[in-house]
Write a protein that holds these residues in place. Sequence first.
Motif, short mmCIF file in Angstrom:
data_model
loop_
_atom_site.label_atom_id
_atom_site.label_comp_id
_atom_site.label_asym_id
_atom_site.label_seq_id
_atom_site.Cartn_x
_atom_site.Cartn_y
_atom_site.Cartn_z
N GLN A 106 -16.64 21.37 29.28
CA GLN A 106 -17.24 21.50 29.31
C GLN A 106 -16.43 22.19 30.81
OE1 GLN A 106 -16.96 20.62 33.58
NE2 GLN A 106 -18.86 21.60 34.30
N GLY A 107 -15.04 22.49 30.93
CA GLY A 107 -14.68 23.82 31.50
C GLY A 107 -14.63 24.99 30.69
N GLU A 108 -14.84 24.90 29.69
CA GLU A 108 -14.68 26.19 28.31
C GLU A 108 -15.85 26.56 29.38
OE1 GLU A 108 -13.12 29.02 25.88
OE2 GLU A 108 -12.76 27.33 27.66
N LEU A 109 -17.22 25.74 28.84
CA LEU A 109 -18.74 26.60 29.41
C LEU A 109 -18.06 27.54 30.41
CD1 LEU A 109 -21.44 26.61 28.56
CD2 LEU A 109 -21.39 24.36 29.80
N VAL A 110 -18.12 26.27 31.72
CA VAL A 110 -18.16 26.73 33.24
C VAL A 110 -17.31 28.32 33.31
CG1 VAL A 110 -16.82 27.07 35.90
CG2 VAL A 110 -18.33 24.92 34.61
N ARG A 111 -15.79 28.54 32.04
CA ARG A 111 -15.22 29.42 32.45
C ARG A 111 -16.19 30.46 31.69
NH1 ARG A 111 -12.03 32.31 28.97
NH2 ARG A 111 -12.89 30.80 27.26
N ILE A 112 -16.37 30.54 30.20
CA ILE A 112 -17.34 31.78 29.76
C ILE A 112 -18.78 31.81 30.48
CG2 ILE A 112 -18.30 31.80 27.80
CD1 ILE A 112 -16.74 30.32 26.51
N THR A 113 -19.56 30.66 30.93
CA THR A 113 -20.75 31.32 31.88
C THR A 113 -20.39 31.95 33.20
OG1 THR A 113 -20.46 29.34 33.05
CG2 THR A 113 -22.21 29.74 30.94
N SER A 114 -18.88 31.71 34.02
CA SER A 114 -19.14 32.34 35.15
C SER A 114 -17.85 33.39 34.73
CB SER A 114 -17.56 31.56 36.02
OG SER A 114 -17.54 30.62 35.73
N ARG A 115 -17.62 34.06 34.15
CA ARG A 115 -17.31 35.34 33.18
C ARG A 115 -18.38 36.13 32.58
NH1 ARG A 115 -13.81 34.71 28.39
NH2 ARG A 115 -15.37 34.98 27.50
N THR A 116 -19.59 35.59 32.42
CA THR A 116 -19.82 36.39 31.56
C THR A 116 -21.42 36.74 33.31
OG1 THR A 116 -21.15 34.55 30.90
CG2 THR A 116 -19.83 35.59 29.68
N THR A 117 -21.79 36.14 33.91
CA THR A 117 -22.55 36.06 34.87
C THR A 117 -22.47 36.08 36.29
OG1 THR A 117 -22.76 33.68 35.80
CG2 THR A 117 -24.32 34.25 33.48
N GLY A 118 -20.75 35.73 36.33
CA GLY A 118 -20.39 36.27 37.80
C GLY A 118 -20.70 35.59 38.47
N HIS A 119 -20.53 34.19 38.07
CA HIS A 119 -20.79 32.79 38.96
C HIS A 119 -19.88 32.61 39.60
CE1 HIS A 119 -25.07 32.06 37.55
NE2 HIS A 119 -25.52 33.90 38.81
N LEU A 120 -18.80 32.73 39.59
CA LEU A 120 -17.30 32.58 40.00
C LEU A 120 -17.47 32.57 41.72
CD1 LEU A 120 -15.15 30.21 39.45
CD2 LEU A 120 -13.89 33.24 38.72
N GLY A 121 -17.09 31.69 41.91
CA GLY A 121 -17.70 31.64 43.73
C GLY A 121 -15.92 32.25 44.48
N ARG A 122 -15.95 33.21 45.07
CA ARG A 122 -14.93 33.45 45.57
C ARG A 122 -14.08 33.70 46.61
NH1 ARG A 122 -16.16 37.74 42.75
NH2 ARG A 122 -18.23 38.37 43.30
N GLY A 123 -12.49 33.26 46.46
CA GLY A 123 -11.87 32.29 46.53
C GLY A 123 -12.14 30.82 46.57
N THR A 124 -12.84 29.95 46.41
CA THR A 124 -12.88 28.52 46.06
C THR A 124 -12.73 27.70 45.42
OG1 THR A 124 -15.17 28.29 45.66
CG2 THR A 124 -15.05 29.03 47.93
N GLY A 125 -12.68 28.23 44.51
CA GLY A 125 -12.41 28.10 42.72
C GLY A 125 -12.86 27.43 42.38
N ARG A 126 -14.35 27.41 42.91
CA ARG A 126 -15.05 26.41 42.89
C ARG A 126 -16.84 27.51 42.11
NH1 ARG A 126 -16.81 21.38 42.82
NH2 ARG A 126 -18.85 21.96 43.26
N THR A 127 -17.34 27.53 41.32
CA THR A 127 -18.62 28.37 41.08
C THR A 127 -19.41 27.85 41.83
OG1 THR A 127 -19.65 25.97 39.17
CG2 THR A 127 -18.10 27.66 38.40
N THR A 128 -20.77 28.83 41.50
CA THR A 128 -21.61 28.65 42.22
C THR A 128 -22.80 29.01 41.63
OG1 THR A 128 -21.88 30.87 42.79
CG2 THR A 128 -20.82 29.84 44.28
N SER A 129 -22.34 28.26 40.49
CA SER A 129 -23.87 27.84 39.66
C SER A 129 -24.47 26.43 39.62
CB SER A 129 -23.30 28.26 37.91
OG SER A 129 -23.85 27.79 37.14
N SER A 130 -25.89 26.31 39.82
CA SER A 130 -26.60 25.76 39.67
C SER A 130 -26.09 24.33 38.59
CB SER A 130 -28.45 25.81 39.50
OG SER A 130 -28.30 25.72 38.29
N HIS A 131 -25.11 25.07 37.09
CA HIS A 131 -24.78 24.20 36.06
C HIS A 131 -23.67 23.71 36.34
CE1 HIS A 131 -28.18 25.63 34.55
NE2 HIS A 131 -28.44 27.62 34.23
N ASP A 132 -23.27 23.62 37.97
CA ASP A 132 -21.74 22.60 37.70
C ASP A 132 -21.42 21.05 37.59
OD1 ASP A 132 -19.59 23.38 38.47
OD2 ASP A 132 -19.59 22.88 40.82
#
Length: 138
Positions: A106-132
């Motif tokens: 799951q961590g790998e999935l978040v890392r990959i999708t954050s990189r490809t979709t740009g859904h990484l939260g700025r400075g929060t360390g959390r994603t802003t994706s609805s797939h969190d």
Amino acid sequence: MSNRAPNEARVIPLRPAARPGAVPTAPPRRGPTPAEPLWRDLIGDVLRRERLAQERTLKDVAEAARISMPYLSEVERGRKEASSEVLAAAARALGLGLGDLLSLAQGELVRITSRTTGHLGRGTGRTTSSHDGLCLVA
């Protein structure tokens, strides 16, 4: 008593039916959506990375997991959809629980999708994706 045949599946729509007489609208156009990685690829990558980090051979892990070496190789390469029993055995052979394996994937999935979709939260360390989160359906 139902009019359906005994083996006929009931379909429940995920979206409400359009109102009679309503004009259908096209979904908003967006740029091309990158393909989501396959779960079997993520799991295979994690298994291989963990095995190599422990400097263990495919044969060693397959024997410890009591699964065939060719099958474990196929799972690691994302060619086979392994059952939960096989995944649990492979994880145990690597000193992991099934939950650990799924968490790493799951961590790998978040890392990959954050990189490809740009859904990484700025400075929060959390994603802003609805797939969190993680949800598996049988």
